[in-house]
Design a protein around this motif. Structure first.
Motif, mmCIF file in Angstrom:
data_model
loop_
_atom_site.group_PDB
_atom_site.id
_atom_site.type_symbol
_atom_site.label_atom_id
_atom_site.label_comp_id
_atom_site.label_asym_id
_atom_site.label_seq_id
_atom_site.Cartn_x
_atom_site.Cartn_y
_atom_site.Cartn_z
ATOM 1 N N TYR A 39 -0.709 -1.185 15.459
ATOM 2 C CA TYR A 39 -1.220 -1.356 14.097
ATOM 3 C C TYR A 39 -1.569 -0.015 13.472
ATOM 4 O O TYR A 39 -1.436 0.169 12.268
ATOM 5 C CB TYR A 39 -2.425 -2.282 14.097
ATOM 6 C CG TYR A 39 -2.802 -2.786 12.718
ATOM 7 C CD1 TYR A 39 -1.822 -3.172 11.803
ATOM 8 C CD2 TYR A 39 -4.132 -2.879 12.320
ATOM 9 C CE1 TYR A 39 -2.150 -3.629 10.539
ATOM 10 C CE2 TYR A 39 -4.473 -3.338 11.059
ATOM 11 C CZ TYR A 39 -3.486 -3.707 10.176
ATOM 12 O OH TYR A 39 -3.821 -4.159 8.919
ATOM 13 N N TYR A 43 -0.097 1.082 9.883
ATOM 14 C CA TYR A 43 -0.875 1.509 8.725
ATOM 15 C C TYR A 43 -0.534 2.944 8.349
ATOM 16 O O TYR A 43 -0.533 3.306 7.164
ATOM 17 C CB TYR A 43 -2.373 1.374 9.005
ATOM 18 C CG TYR A 43 -3.171 1.305 7.732
ATOM 19 C CD1 TYR A 43 -3.216 0.131 6.978
ATOM 20 C CD2 TYR A 43 -3.862 2.413 7.262
ATOM 21 C CE1 TYR A 43 -3.923 0.076 5.792
ATOM 22 C CE2 TYR A 43 -4.572 2.361 6.087
ATOM 23 C CZ TYR A 43 -4.607 1.195 5.356
ATOM 24 O OH TYR A 43 -5.298 1.144 4.183
ATOM 25 N N ARG A 46 2.173 3.019 6.105
ATOM 26 C CA ARG A 46 1.826 2.601 4.747
ATOM 27 C C ARG A 46 1.154 3.718 3.960
ATOM 28 O O ARG A 46 1.458 3.927 2.793
ATOM 29 C CB ARG A 46 0.873 1.400 4.786
ATOM 30 C CG ARG A 46 1.463 0.131 5.335
ATOM 31 C CD ARG A 46 0.477 -1.007 5.155
ATOM 32 N NE ARG A 46 0.838 -2.175 5.943
ATOM 33 C CZ ARG A 46 0.144 -3.308 5.943
ATOM 34 N NH1 ARG A 46 -0.932 -3.412 5.195
ATOM 35 N NH2 ARG A 46 0.524 -4.316 6.686
ATOM 36 N N ILE A 47 0.216 4.420 4.604
ATOM 37 C CA ILE A 47 -0.594 5.386 3.855
ATOM 38 C C ILE A 47 0.022 6.779 3.814
ATOM 39 O O ILE A 47 -0.415 7.610 3.004
ATOM 40 C CB ILE A 47 -2.026 5.474 4.416
ATOM 41 C CG1 ILE A 47 -2.037 6.050 5.836
ATOM 42 C CG2 ILE A 47 -2.712 4.114 4.378
ATOM 43 C CD1 ILE A 47 -3.434 6.335 6.372
ATOM 44 N N VAL A 163 -6.855 0.780 11.368
ATOM 45 C CA VAL A 163 -6.604 1.174 9.971
ATOM 46 C C VAL A 163 -7.316 2.489 9.646
ATOM 47 O O VAL A 163 -6.676 3.475 9.270
ATOM 48 C CB VAL A 163 -7.013 0.051 8.998
ATOM 49 C CG1 VAL A 163 -6.978 0.545 7.563
ATOM 50 C CG2 VAL A 163 -6.096 -1.156 9.177
ATOM 51 N N TYR A 273 -6.741 -0.589 -0.765
ATOM 52 C CA TYR A 273 -5.668 0.303 -1.217
ATOM 53 C C TYR A 273 -6.072 1.168 -2.394
ATOM 54 O O TYR A 273 -5.437 2.200 -2.637
ATOM 55 C CB TYR A 273 -4.402 -0.511 -1.503
ATOM 56 C CG TYR A 273 -3.743 -0.935 -0.220
ATOM 57 C CD1 TYR A 273 -3.015 -0.027 0.545
ATOM 58 C CD2 TYR A 273 -3.915 -2.220 0.289
ATOM 59 C CE1 TYR A 273 -2.461 -0.391 1.753
ATOM 60 C CE2 TYR A 273 -3.368 -2.593 1.501
ATOM 61 C CZ TYR A 273 -2.637 -1.677 2.223
ATOM 62 O OH TYR A 273 -2.101 -2.033 3.433
ATOM 63 N N SER A 276 -7.390 3.866 0.160
ATOM 64 C CA SER A 276 -6.479 4.496 1.119
ATOM 65 C C SER A 276 -5.284 5.166 0.461
ATOM 66 O O SER A 276 -4.874 6.254 0.887
ATOM 67 C CB SER A 276 -6.003 3.470 2.151
ATOM 68 O OG SER A 276 -5.323 2.403 1.536
ATOM 69 N N TYR A 302 -12.670 7.899 6.593
ATOM 70 C CA TYR A 302 -12.000 7.014 7.535
ATOM 71 C C TYR A 302 -12.810 6.852 8.820
ATOM 72 O O TYR A 302 -12.800 5.786 9.447
ATOM 73 C CB TYR A 302 -10.600 7.530 7.848
ATOM 74 C CG TYR A 302 -9.573 7.155 6.798
ATOM 75 C CD1 TYR A 302 -9.341 5.832 6.467
ATOM 76 C CD2 TYR A 302 -8.838 8.134 6.133
ATOM 77 C CE1 TYR A 302 -8.402 5.481 5.511
ATOM 78 C CE2 TYR A 302 -7.891 7.794 5.180
ATOM 79 C CZ TYR A 302 -7.682 6.471 4.872
ATOM 80 O OH TYR A 302 -6.752 6.128 3.916
#
Length: 455
Positions: A39, A43, A46-47, A163, A273, A276, A302
């Motif tokens: 995971y 993530y 994604r970021i 995350v 979002y 992030s 974070y």
């Protein structure tokens, strides 16, 4: 309650507290550590587009609006393919599903290095979402096959703390790659970042059959007695849910509470979002221009996000209470977004506001997932979880798109942050008004577990 405690299940159980703890420690190290790493890479894929924009927009001439739309269109692909992916998972098993998902999304993430026009950017981001679809709801469903409701918030918190940890590790790594590998072999730093951060996901996908089994009874690394512990704990869950009507997936689709849950999680995703995706740009707006420094500063919020997820998730489990914990996370998180809007010119204050928002908004995710996994029956869980996550993740499209539009139109994020804060407030109100303690059997779970633990 006495009738419940007199069930044969209770009379036939001879598992000690130490046995239960030892069994779940073994499961945690075998499954959760691997899923955590998977995971974290998901993530990160994604970021990293948020860090890539520090160079990518200038190199390719993309506006904030174009970039925000490209970032958000990922969730359109996710929305379309998530429910089918989870329904297929039930038929073919978690190992085949996760292997397919991770290898495909890793290859697409690596392909982001070929982006040269907005259309290619949009297509690859859409495909990334389509191939990743089903990963998170599939894992959430998978955890219900191993962990009872009384342990679920804390274990989901540990899993989902990947995350913010992805942000802690990914920020400085992304900054270093973009700074030090710029121009190497004729490639930009952001191209190297997509290549190097996508490759490990493909490798992890190939390792899925080594670490995962489809269900506890297939786990050769558990003794027969340890399998009995897990089956007993899951049976307790069924006792707690005694009297709750069994729903099929089609019936779950007609349940208004499924859409209430979707809205609540939608507001959380919008907040996640808002932080992030735009965090590197917000830090840059305080006067920090070096990519590596931006990555290092991003570790602070974070880090607070990881701590908040674990601590609040554990506290929610210990108190066997979800509603007020979740409302706290959304409302305080909304206040954190407002504070970000008011401190955009001061690095220290911005980092404090980002840390507050990240610690609370991110903590809302595992606490939230303890609610629908307790409410939905086993036959509706896989599809219902996917449906809730699919609808809610439209927030991942709405949030960066609206934030990008606000930045392009006004030159700052203020109006977008206020809007996201308003959504979080609405989510908190929806939790308190639209749900009740009895809906999730919190009182029965607490009483039953206390009484059985005393035996």
């Amino acid at each position: 309650m006495s009738a419940i405690l007199d069930l044969p299940l209770q009379k036939q159980s001879h598992y000690t507290t130490d046995e239960v703890a030892q069994t779940y420690r073994k499961v945690n190290w075998r499954l959760i550590l691997f899923l955590f790493i998977c995971y974290m890479m998901a993530y990160l894929d994604r970021i990293n587009v948020g860090f890539a924009q520090l160079q990518m927009k200038g190199d390719l001439g993309f506006s904030d609006a174009v970039y925000g739309l490209g970032a958000g269109i990922f969730f359109a692909g996710y929305f379309l393919f998530e429910v089918p992916s989870n329904l297929i998972l039930v038929k073919i098993g978690v190992r085949k599903t996760m292997m397919r998902i991770m290898i495909c999304w890793g290859l697409i993430s690596m392909s982001m290095l070929f982006v040269s026009t907005p259309m290619i950017f949009y297509i690859l981001r859409f495909l990334l979402g389509a191939f990743e679809a089903g990963f998170l709801p599939g894992i959430i469903f998978y955890l219900t096959l191993w962990y009872p409701g009384s342990r679920r918030a804390r274990i989901i918190a540990v899993f989902m703390s990947a995350v913010p940890v992805a942000g802690v590790l990914g920020g400085p790594i992304s900054g270093w790659i973009m700074n030090d590998m710029e121009g190497m072999l004729g490639m930009h730093g952001w191209q190297w970042m997509f290549l190097l951060q996508g490759a490990p996901t493909v490798l992890l996908g190939l390792l899925v059959p080594v670490f995962l089994v489809d269900k506890p009874e297939n786990a050769s690394w558990l003794s027969a007695r340890q399998k009995g512990v897990i089956n007993h704990m899951l049976a307790l869950d069924r006792v707690i849910k005694a009297g709750q009507s069994e729903r099929s997936f089609n019936q779950a689709l007609k349940d208004p509470r499924v859409y209430l849950f979707s809205f609540i999680y939608f507001t959380i995703i919008c907040g996640v979002y808002a932080v992030s995706f735009w965090l590197p740009t917000i830090i840059k707006g305080t006067g920090v221009t070096d990519s590596l420094s931006i990555g290092l500063y991003s570790m602070i919020p974070y880090g607070f996000g990881a701590a908040g997820m674990v601590l609040i998730g554990r506290h929610s489990d210990l108190k066997m209470e979800r509603r007020w914990h979740l409302a706290f996370c959304t409302i305080v998180g909304g206040c954190g977004l407002i504070m970000i809007a008011l401190t955009t010119n001061n690095l220290i204050l911005s980092l404090a506001a980002l840390s507050l928002a990240t610690a609370t908004i991110f903590a809302g995710m595992p606490v939230f997932w303890a609610i629908p996994t307790s409410y939905l029956s086993s036959s509706a869980a896989a599809g219902g979880i996917a449906m809730i996550n699919s609808l809610a993740l439209l927030g991942g499209f709405v949030s960066p798109t609206l934030m990008g539009w606000a930045k392009t139109s006004t030159g700052n994020f203020t109006s977008g942050l206020y809007l996201m804060a308003g959504l979080l407030f609405a989510g908190g109100i929806a939790v308190l008004v639209g749900t009740s303690k009895s809906m999730f059997n919190e009182s029965r779970a607490e009483d039953l577990l206390l009484q059985t633990a005393s035996k």
